[in-house]
Design a protein around this motif. Structure first.
Motif, PDB file in Angstrom:
ATOM      1  N   SER A 141       0.849  -1.192   0.000  1.00 51.07           N
ATOM      2  CA  SER A 141       0.000   0.000   0.000  1.00 51.07           C
ATOM      3  C   SER A 141       0.891   1.251   0.000  1.00 51.07           C
ATOM      4  O   SER A 141       1.685   1.420  -0.926  1.00 51.07           O
ATOM      5  CB  SER A 141      -0.959  -0.036   1.180  1.00 51.07           C
ATOM      6  OG  SER A 141      -1.927   0.977   1.071  1.00 51.07           O
ATOM      7  N   ASP A 187      -8.584  -4.137  -6.856  1.00 47.67           N
ATOM      8  CA  ASP A 187      -8.272  -3.158  -5.810  1.00 47.67           C
ATOM      9  C   ASP A 187      -8.970  -1.839  -6.135  1.00 47.67           C
ATOM     10  O   ASP A 187      -8.746  -1.251  -7.193  1.00 47.67           O
ATOM     11  CB  ASP A 187      -6.756  -2.972  -5.746  1.00 47.67           C
ATOM     12  CG  ASP A 187      -6.304  -2.154  -4.541  1.00 47.67           C
ATOM     13  OD1 ASP A 187      -7.142  -1.447  -3.958  1.00 47.67           O
ATOM     14  OD2 ASP A 187      -5.117  -2.234  -4.206  1.00 47.67           O
ATOM     15  N   HIS A 227      -7.789  -4.502  -2.135  1.00 46.09           N
ATOM     16  CA  HIS A 227      -6.551  -3.905  -1.628  1.00 46.09           C
ATOM     17  C   HIS A 227      -5.802  -4.872  -0.718  1.00 46.09           C
ATOM     18  O   HIS A 227      -4.582  -4.852  -0.665  1.00 46.09           O
ATOM     19  CB  HIS A 227      -6.868  -2.612  -0.892  1.00 46.09           C
ATOM     20  CG  HIS A 227      -5.662  -1.761  -0.650  1.00 46.09           C
ATOM     21  ND1 HIS A 227      -4.770  -1.429  -1.654  1.00 46.09           N
ATOM     22  CD2 HIS A 227      -5.179  -1.177   0.486  1.00 46.09           C
ATOM     23  CE1 HIS A 227      -3.806  -0.674  -1.148  1.00 46.09           C
ATOM     24  NE2 HIS A 227      -4.023  -0.523   0.146  1.00 46.09           N
TER      25      HIS A 227
END
Length: 680
Positions: free
Chosen positions: A529, A608, A640
């Motif tokens: 991330s 995502d 995600h």
């Protein structure tokens, strides 16, 4: 002589046998992923019982298995409640003392209750499409649930078009209202099966959670007026009158407010709110405030606190918990790498730290005069503690024995110099038998967020212990931009992603090299991330790293603002069409693509939403066009969080092999086929 020789050989064999017997078995990725963890402790309203979930990944069946357990707070007796593979979550207590939970069958979750009297659990909702979350009324006869909204009225203009001309999609906003759940009032089916469910909230409001007033007449609703999952940090609180259906918003749009809870007597409402009006949600410390529902007066209880309340994230993870007499509130709070229990005086203000844990506190629950929480550490998957409010808690159950045979070790906490006088915390994992001066091949990892941080807590995602046992020193760190270190540190990357935090990271790496811990010629970098974004930044700003693994990262800030979670960039940069377009491009790793030489593995979930996979696809194209050894892996059906057990095993195996190939020179471990650059 021969006899003595035979005795000597036998003695050596015996010694070798003892050594082999004492050697810990390998802690592999498969074993890491299968470690059980405890989740979601929930204390009964009378404080007598505590329920929780225990879950683990079943790699053979490629799924997560969850079971429910129940413990008697006084005696410590524990029993297993569920034995099926049906998904279970959403633990709560019906006011009559039965335990409720969400069970998923036929792809729809419904609320079930277990009376705990020996009778079979049974469903008490039959909501079309299933229940996302739920809250019991004080009398236990009704529930407020998050569920799909009622179908919208048909658009006659489009429906009258010929069928062969209805192949387009028309948007007034990117998200469709029917994709977002709304609050409904439903009756428990064992009370009134004929009650007609009533929708309480409607688009464009996007509700997140609700709390019942003790008299059952009002709901405190946390919602987002924008009705968007991609701009989710502008939450407000409204009081919804159940009789009329009218809702009065009691917080202003200038501050994020969320996670409300009524006092036991119903006269006050506690919730979190942003401290500073000047900054948006991600960039703000949170205060706990109490509103007098009679006078409307709002009192800030925590104005002098410089750490993170409500958990370790930039937005609170759960509402403040009231003690039984309404005198105190209880919350989790993060100071640096520590995560502990704090008590707030609800009348006078002021905060007192109630625990000083070696590990980190998660899942705080309060019922009656009792409380429960989970404590985990980097080498311990967790234990459940219960106690009386104001007194020390005792351990009720633990899954730490599940890793005892692997001889996992506590990571070394280090505080190292960052950039420009800032000090940064981190944790160092060393291979078995290694010391801090062995000049080891090393993997540096950055956390997500950036408004988060690493603490002394077990992880179910990042295999740091496996990497260390594979011969690497692993260092995870908290550069500026993270939580737990005050407002100035939190805002250290405001309009500045991948700049000062990058400098903090490199200064910490320099310190590790100077200490003799890591080999400067065998460095790797990774992150997930925002950690993926930082990986992209690192390989674009320096050639010091010999390999890198970027997972779910951001490559091009200027395109990401239109593809990704806009809030991340709305909070952190001024609107690019007015001010910050050039700045965002200069900060983007994409602007330095031609400088990258580090072999980079790029991985991403194909579905995502917060971080669009096109960011990783674009990065991979740039790397290939510039002749950088690289590989792209996309996981279908993953958002995600890449969570399917087989997918987790795959991406973690690829990560380990990538580092073994490029840092250890292991030719049998997979690297990339040499990229062929486009001719100039």
């Amino acid at each position: 002589m021969v006899r003595r020789l035979l005795l000597f050989v036998c003695l050596l064999s015996a010694i070798a046998g003892v050594a082999l017997a004492d050697e810990a078995p390998d802690f592999t990725l498969e074993k890491f992923l299968a470690v059980p963890v405890l989740m979601s402790p929930s204390v009964s309203p009378d404080g007598r019982l505590v329920a929780w979930r225990q879950t683990h990944r079943d790699l053979a069946d490629d799924k997560r298995v969850t079971r429910l357990y129940l413990g008697d707070v006084k005696s410590g007796d524990v029993r297993q409640l569920s034995f099926t593979d049906a998904g279970t979550g959403g633990l709560a207590w019906r006011p009559d003392g039965s335990l409720s939970f969400l069970r998923t069958e036929d792809d729809a979750a419904q609320v079930w209750v277990n009376p705990l009297d020996g009778s079979e659990p049974r469903p008490v909702t039959a909501v079309e499409g299933g229940v996302g979350a739920y809250w019991w009324s004080p009398d236990g006869e009704f529930l407020v649930v998050l569920a799909d909204p009622a179908p919208a009225a048909e658009d006659t203009t489009e429906s009258e078009m010929p069928a062969d001309r209805q192949d387009w999609q028309v948007y007034d906003r990117i998200e469709h209202p029917d994709e977002y759940q709304q609050l409904w009032l439903v009756a428990a089916t064992d009370v009134d099966a004929d009650f007609e469910p009533r929708q309480l909230t409607f688009a464009p409001r996007h509700p997140y959670e609700a709390a019942w007033s003790p008299d059952g007449k009002t709901l405190a609703v946390t919602y987002n007026a924008r009705f968007s999952s991609l701009i989710d940090e502008e939450q407000q609180i409204g009081l919804l009158d159940l009789a009329s259906g009218e809702m009065e918003t009691i917080t202003g749009p200038e501050r994020h407010s969320s996670a409300a809870s009524f006092s036991p007597d119903g006269t006050r409402l506690a919730y979190f709110t942003d401290r500073d009006e000047e900054y948006r949600a991600y960039l703000n410390l949170k205060d706990v405030v109490v509103r007098d529902l009679g006078t409307g007066e709002v009192r800030v209880l925590t104005g002098d606190v410089d750490y993170t309340l409500g958990g370790y994230g930039s937005t609170p993870g759960a509402a403040p918990k009231w003690g039984p007499k309404g005198r105190y509130l209880y919350v989790a709070g993060a100071q640096g790498t520590d995560l502990d229990l704090y008590r707030i005086d609800a009348r006078r203000g002021g905060v007192k730290q109630m625990t000083d844990l070696d590990g980190s506190l998660f899942g705080l629950s309060v019922g009656g005069d009792r409380y429960a929480y989970l404590e985990t550490a980097l080498d311990k998957p967790g234990a459940l503690f219960v106690g009386k409010l104001g007194a020390a808690a005792r351990e009720m159950v633990s899954v730490n024995d599940s890793v005892a045979e692997y001889d996992l070790f506590a990571a070394h906490k280090l505080t190292l110099p960052g950039y420009d006088g800032v000090m940064v915390d981190g944790f160092l994992f060393l291979p078995p038998g290694a010391s801090e001066t062995d000049r080891l091949p090393a993997i540096i990892e950055m956390h997500g967020g950036p408004y988060s941080r690493y603490g002394n807590a077990w992880t179910t995602r990042y295999p740091w212990q496996v990497l260390a046992k594979s011969g690497f020193a692993v260092f995870i760190l908290n550069p500026r931009g993270g939580t737990g270190y005050g407002a100035e540190f939190l805002r250290g990357v405001y309009r500045n992603f991948g700049t000062n935090d990058f400098k903090d990271i490199m200064a910490a790496v320099d310190a590790l090299v100077e200490r003799g811990t890591v080999d400067p010629d065998r460095l790797g970098f990774t992150g997930y991330s925002y950690g993926g974004l930082m990986t992209d930044v690192v390989v674009s700003r320096t050639d010091r790293f010999r390999s890198a693994v970027s997972i779910a990262g951001i490559w091009n800030y200027t395109s990401a603002m239109g593809q990704n979670n806009s809030q991340l960039f709305i909070d952190s940069y001024d609107q690019p069409w007015d001010k910050d377009l050039q700045l965002m491009w200069e900060h983007s790793p994409a602007s330095r693509a031609g400088q990258i030489v580090t072999p980079t593995l790029v991985m991403h979930g194909l579905d995502d939403e917060p971080v669009d996979p096109r960011q990783s696809i674009e990065m991979f194209h740039y790397l290939q066009l510039n002749g950088v050894d690289s590989r792209l892996v996309l996981y279908p059906g993953e958002g995600h969080g890449i969570n399917r057990p087989s997918h987790m095993l795959d991406y973690e195996s690829r990560e380990l092999a990538w580092f073994r190939h490029y840092l250890l020179g292991d030719e049998e471990a997979a690297g990339a086929e040499p990229a062929v650059p486009v001719e100039e």
